[in-house]
Enzyme design. Sequence first.
Site, PDB file in Angstrom:
ATOM      1  N   CYS A  89      -2.041   8.850   3.026  1.00  0.00           N
ATOM      2  CA  CYS A  89      -2.081   8.386   1.636  1.00  0.00           C
ATOM      3  C   CYS A  89      -3.484   8.504   1.046  1.00  0.00           C
ATOM      4  CB  CYS A  89      -1.603   6.935   1.548  1.00  0.00           C
ATOM      5  SG  CYS A  89       0.139   6.703   1.973  1.00  0.00           S
ATOM      6  N   GLU A 128       0.888  -1.168   0.000  1.00  0.00           N
ATOM      7  CA  GLU A 128       0.000   0.000   0.000  1.00  0.00           C
ATOM      8  C   GLU A 128       0.921   1.211   0.000  1.00  0.00           C
ATOM      9  OE1 GLU A 128      -1.384   3.247   1.231  1.00  0.00           O
ATOM     10  OE2 GLU A 128      -2.002   2.296   3.109  1.00  0.00           O
TER      11      GLU A 128
END
Length: 465
Positions: free
Chosen positions: A268, A234
Amino acid sequence: MPIATVNPVDGETVRTFDALSGDEVERRLALADRTFATYRTTSFAERARLLRAAADLLEKEEAEIGRTMTLEMGKTYAAARAEAAKCVKAMRWYADRAEGLLADEHPEQRDVEDSGARAARVVYRPLGVVLAVMPWNFPLWQVVRFAAPALMAGNVGLLKHASNVPQTALYLGDLFRRAGFPEGAFQTLLVPSSAIEAIPRDPRVKAATLTGSEPAGRSVAAIAGDEIKRTVLELGGSDPYLVLPSADVEAAARTAVTARVQNNGQSCIAAKRFLVHADAYEEFARAFVAGVAALRVGDPMDEHTDVGPLSSEQGRADLEELVDDAVAKGARVLTGGKRPEDRPAGWFYEPTVLADITPEMRIHREETFGPVATLYRFTGLDEGIGLANDTSFGLSSNVWTRDAAEKERCVRDIEAGGVFFNGMTASHPALPFGGVKRSGYGRELAGHGIKEFCNVTTVWEGPED
């Protein structure tokens, strides 16, 4: 980077830590391997009991670990406590559901017979020792969303955390130990990034998961690929936030402020590029800029603070470079754009909105990891989706519309791991989380996440059995 707690409010080093020796890393690897040999055979009921005990401890210690997270990386104390509470929720969610999520699967009998079998089933078995390389921005949540499903599946974990959150990293290892997990089921490795290559190459380590930067993900994936080991990545994100004419523009602008500056803008999955239809642009821009300008920057332990400091001096410098490059190439600063004058110490940066962004600007292509938003105007859905996809990232997306056809079009055509309508992106234990393109691959959370580190085993029984 030294392994140290450095307070981003004033830049002062609070505590430093020695890296583990090579011999100690070897001891912990051997312990993890031995522990897996027996832990893998424990029942789901026993694993759930242990994970609930960890959740109970964390719930009692929410205030304490919240202060530690705030001290180490600068998130507001309220956000830190909320992060701890979210971890408790995820632990209990997996404790309650893991056995069902990993239950044996049985193909249709007609397909079983067609395969020539009397019976057949699919069984999920743990892989073994899993290395987790985790970032500083959500220092508790990023780890727990890996650890809870991995431990419930029967795996054991090794944590290499970011070097600027060592106290949170050590707390996590101690938490699972105090909850009663076998020694070696979950261990924290205080080692520098330079020591990482040898660990995923070790044959006792069966897989790796990483949340972090694109270069870090590329490095770990290359090592794992060379060793033919499974990975989940990720990585970064530059999530679009589309506002279409049918939207509740006032609500979209209000939510956009939180969506951008959550975690001091260091997330993010934070919305970063705000793409607004021309028919809604003026109303949205006016409300959004006013909301960002009204945010209070200050001490993250102060309950009145909305935005604390960035986690590091380098992080602020990187953000300033992107803003300065954009302004030099014609971007307009609608609010912010500099260090706050009343905060000479620490790594603070004003919440900022930039407009008139062009493809020549670095900020159009690169992720902004801090409280800086870019504002775009478009005239049709095709153009809006094109702007949304004009990035190398594909973590999540946000779309504001009341039109059902527009929703289906966005689900079909936006290149991202998630599409959130009329709200901001958030992670939840029941919903798979992850991205596409350079935002990584694989999924965390939900049933998808717990199965990432399982051996999917086909069991076939012949007619004579």
